[in-house]
Design an enzyme around this catalytic site. Structure first.
Site, PDB file in Angstrom:
ATOM      1  N   HIS A  10       1.033   5.236   1.014  1.00 30.22           N
ATOM      2  CA  HIS A  10       0.472   6.323   1.812  1.00 30.22           C
ATOM      3  C   HIS A  10       0.669   7.620   1.030  1.00 30.22           C
ATOM      4  O   HIS A  10       1.790   7.930   0.624  1.00 30.22           O
ATOM      5  CB  HIS A  10       1.217   6.460   3.149  1.00 30.22           C
ATOM      6  CG  HIS A  10       1.070   5.298   4.066  1.00 30.22           C
ATOM      7  ND1 HIS A  10       0.195   5.303   5.136  1.00 30.22           N
ATOM      8  CD2 HIS A  10       1.700   4.101   4.092  1.00 30.22           C
ATOM      9  CE1 HIS A  10       0.297   4.148   5.776  1.00 30.22           C
ATOM     10  NE2 HIS A  10       1.201   3.401   5.162  1.00 30.22           N
ATOM     11  N   HIS A  22       0.839  -1.195   0.000  1.00 25.19           N
ATOM     12  CA  HIS A  22       0.000   0.000   0.000  1.00 25.19           C
ATOM     13  C   HIS A  22       0.872   1.241   0.000  1.00 25.19           C
ATOM     14  O   HIS A  22       1.986   1.239   0.508  1.00 25.19           O
ATOM     15  CB  HIS A  22      -0.972   0.011   1.183  1.00 25.19           C
ATOM     16  CG  HIS A  22      -0.357  -0.198   2.521  1.00 25.19           C
ATOM     17  ND1 HIS A  22       0.119  -1.421   2.944  1.00 25.19           N
ATOM     18  CD2 HIS A  22      -0.142   0.654   3.546  1.00 25.19           C
ATOM     19  CE1 HIS A  22       0.589  -1.324   4.181  1.00 25.19           C
ATOM     20  NE2 HIS A  22       0.456  -0.050   4.567  1.00 25.19           N
TER      21      HIS A  22
END
Length: 147
Positions: A135, A133
């Site tokens: 950010h 993922h």
């Protein structure tokens, strides 16, 4: 126990103590083929505030934001890509797609003055969810060096 720790603990190896921080969460997190919290967000089992979605990427607001804007961007299919250190040549397209989508979302969020992209990898990188993922953090002045 915080709401985030409660949700995250659903995909960790069981722990007996309450985790007080993301760092502690990262130290007990382990890669697994089991569904992660992000898989559950993709399948809508867990609610999220989605800010962007297409056939390959989902972007949603982080529940513990580190800035006025803090969005997580995830691939909808994990395909063995639990972290950046696990990337293979077959992941080039999705890695590029995540970064390009981060640029689109940053513009959508009004981050014309700049933003930061972070990818945590492994325990020392403070990775607490083993589903790659990105950010996207912005809306405030960032400092250097980070963390």
């Amino acid at each position: 126990m915080s709401h985030r720790v409660s949700i995250l603990s659903s995909h960790f190896t069981p722990v007996s103590a309450v985790m007080a921080s993301e760092r502690e969460a990262a130290l007990v997190a382990t890669p697994s083929d089991s569904p992660t919290i992000f898989d559950k967000i993709i399948s809508k089992e867990i609610p999220s505030t989605v800010v962007y979605e297409d056939d390959k990427v989902l972007a949603f607001r982080d529940i513990t934001p580190q800035g006025p804007v803090h969005i997580l961007l995830i691939p909808k299919v994990r395909d063995g890509l639990t972290g950046l250190s696990k990337a293979e040549e077959r992941h080039i397209d999705i890695l590029g797609r995540l970064l390009y989508t981060a640029k689109l979302v940053a513009k959508q969020e009004g981050l014309e003055e700049g933003f930061r992209i972070v990818i945590n990898d492994g325990p020392q990188g403070c990775q607490s969810v083993y589903h790659i993922h990105v950010h996207l953090i912005g809306g405030r002045q960032m400092n250097w060096p980070p963390g």
